[in-house]
Design an enzyme around this catalytic site. Structure first.
Site, PDB file in Angstrom:
ATOM      1  NE  ARG A   1      48.082 -24.902  44.808  1.00 13.84           N
ATOM      2  CZ  ARG A   1      47.811 -23.654  45.222  1.00 13.84           C
ATOM      3  NH1 ARG A   1      47.228 -22.801  44.395  1.00 13.84           N
ATOM      4  NH2 ARG A   1      48.100 -23.288  46.457  1.00 13.84           N
TER       5      ARG A   1
ATOM      6  N   GLY B   1      43.840 -19.459  42.878  1.00 20.28           N
ATOM      7  CA  GLY B   1      42.513 -19.085  43.352  1.00 20.28           C
ATOM      8  C   GLY B   1      41.603 -20.287  43.175  1.00 20.28           C
TER       9      GLY B   1
ATOM     10  CG  ASP C   1      42.064 -21.940  48.946  1.00 20.01           C
ATOM     11  OD1 ASP C   1      42.172 -20.913  49.641  1.00 20.01           O
ATOM     12  OD2 ASP C   1      42.506 -22.012  47.781  1.00 20.01           O
TER      13      ASP C   1
ATOM     14  CE  LYS D   1      47.549 -18.062  49.700  1.00 17.09           C
ATOM     15  NZ  LYS D   1      48.216 -19.249  49.129  1.00 17.09           N
TER      16      LYS D   1
END
Lengths: 373, 373
Positions: free
Chosen positions: A123, A81, A270, A281
């Site tokens: 990430r 998240g 994101d 996503k």
């Protein structure tokens, strides 16, 4: 220890209350169905997380003490998240720098730079990670003195990031409340809830606020393949909070919209480009197209820290490609033949024109988003 | 025995050849990459099926001898795919009526009617099942004599249904060949291939014919939750036949279309209404909307027996709702919390206006489909 310490499968330390369902009256305000809290300090100063890979089967807490613990937890989605990743990185820096408190200023800052580089590489898509690390780095730079004094400043800064996120979630929920009328049927994708943040979530924040205000809300939850964050996490935290929900295969959303069973779609983000294109996503874009086709309002809910004014459009957002095994295997069982290729992007980009509005801690807003927005 | 006899995990009895890849020349015709065959008679007259639940991990054949064996195999998706269900029911009738061969005419026909009722109730959506059973019932009615003579006629009729399906698949493939140019990137959903039919499939038939003609074809395969027929079955039979393919989560198809990586979408059908609305695996409708939005041609491939002229529009097609456990559990692991609701329709309906054309054994055609079409 690479995976941190698994402490318990019961519920110590997490502020989760069994759901007290609010009666369906607009006059009743419930503060009791507090959503789960996925991150906290352990008594000895480690970062205590709820391992999100194990839900909903098991409730496993892990204490992360080293930079490798934290990086591994982020990479393997124990913590996930966009907002929560930023919080975990900030708190992880504090935990990992604890042994360096005795260092002189230059050595401490050099060690900090190393850790920031490691955590920043875990990430690529979420901007909150880099935003939180940069904020920690600047706080350290601006603090006077040697390791001990700088570390104290970092403790305060990580706490501020967590508290501000909690407040941002609350403001997102309040801003989105008018969009969730009594009886609303809300469709969401992946998990942009309490488990993705330090507070009551982003996409789910208006749902929680509406539920607490006594409005009847039903949430349709895309299961969200390949990692099933919708089925495993969103459905779990909603049922824990007493919010009725229904899980469906991602591909069933089209038929649901065609049957006019959805009043509003809310998803998280994101990274949001300056023009309002946003990464979320994988599957978010298909939902946006379906929403447009069926004239169902489609909202993106996110804290301001998700906006990256340095990226002009969605073309500039890097998309993480994850391991094929996430698609080809499940629970140790092979579900696709070895000779087949696999496409497994973690995110897709939805152009701004599909979005009715952005629900943020600064209200319900429209792009473009400048550097000052 | 309820699940039939599991005979082997190796490859006896099935005409599968390891893939001989055709060189990329339009002048080379390959007949070697024969797709798998999912149904056949066993040496002792049982219906031998490939248990499709076990693929791609294991290749398990089962011999079905009783009506309960056959009904259970259809209900539990050991045998699936609209055309194959019809074939399995016809062959299953033959196997299950073998012990009644000594009966007098009326007793034999009464027993037949019982078995037809049991098999006809196994799955509600696919029309081929009822079509095949009705054809068998009529063949029995029209045959003279007692049990033995009628049974012989049923053997011939079941064989004809299988052979005709094989020929229909071939004609579908030839009709669709012009739609699959050299270099085509084809997206499909679920399994409408050899494993769903007696031949080379429906949606995949044009792909196999193009591949055999030496054209380069790449197939993008939606994994197709919840039962993963795309990842488990379509990708498996394509790789067995040497056709390159890539598996993706259903929700990733939108991003793939947006990236202009798909030239054509071909899906199968479980029932086609007279006006051209059709039922197919859940998720087909969402793909059709995406195809329209991205101006990618969207085709439905099916044998004529899939058309149900008795049903005027898609509204009249019954949609099977399957068990919630298909969504909430996988390989014995729980993937959604017990308190969440579940929506699990096996199919959705795509209105005819989304379909560029229907690829059938009678050519590439447009609705409406009258009783004589």
């Amino acid at each position: 220890m690479r995976n941190g310490n698994a402490t318990s499968t019961s519920r110590p330390g997490f502020h989760t209350h069994s759901a007290l369902r609010a009666p369906h009256s607009a006059f009743y305000i419930s503060f009791s169905a507090m959503p789960v809290q996925p991150i906290a300090w352990s008594p000895n100063g480690a970062v205590r997380i709820l391992d999100q890979r194990a839900l909903p089967e098991a409730r496993i807490e892990r204490d992360l003490e080293t930079v490798d613990d934290v990086a591994d937890a982020i990479r393997t989605l124990q913590v996930r998240g966009a907002p929560l990743i930023g919080i975990a990185a900030a708190m992880g820096l504090v935990a990992a720098l604890r042994p360096s408190r005795g260092a002189r200023r230059e050595a401490f800052l050099a060690r900090l730079a190393e850790l920031v580089a490691v955590l920043g590489a875990t990430r690529p898509t979420a901007v909150n990670l880099r935003w939180a690390l940069e904020r920690m780095r600047r706080a350290a730079q601006d603090a006077p003195g040697d390791g001990g004094a700088i570390w104290d400043r970092l403790v305060a800064q990580a706490g501020a990031i967590l508290e501000e996120d909690r407040a941002m979630c609350r403001r997102i929920g309040e801003a989105g409340l008018p969009l969730i009328p009594d009886g609303a049927r809300v469709l969401t994708h992946c998990n942009a809830g309490a488990l993705a943040t330090g507070g009551i979530g982003t996409a789910l924040a208006p749902v929680y606020v509406a539920h607490a205000a006594g409005r009847r809300v039903h949430v349709y939850v895309d299961e969200t393949r390949p990692l099933l964050q919708g089925a495993r996490l969103t459905a779990w935290e909603l049922t824990e909070a007493g919010v009725p929900c229904t899980v469906l295969a991602d591909a069933a959303a089209g038929a649901l919209l065609r049957a006019k069973e959805v009043d509003v779609i809310v998803v998280g983000a994101d990274r949001i480009a300056a023009n309002g294109d946003f990464a979320n996503k994988i599957g978010t874009y298909a939902l946006a197209v379906l929403a447009l086709h069926h004239e169902v309002p489609f909202y993106c809910a996110a804290p301001s820290s998700t906006i990256d004014p340095a990226v002009a459009t969605g073309e500039g957002i890097p998309i993480e490609q994850r391991a094929p095994e996430e698609v080809t295997a499940f629970a140790g069982r092979r579900i696709a033949p070895p000779a087949a290729g696999v496409l497994n992007p973690a995110f897709d980009v939805t152009p701004a024109r599909y979005v009715r509005a952005f629900i943020t801690d600064r209200g319900v807003v429209q792009p473009p988003f400048g550097a000052g927005s």
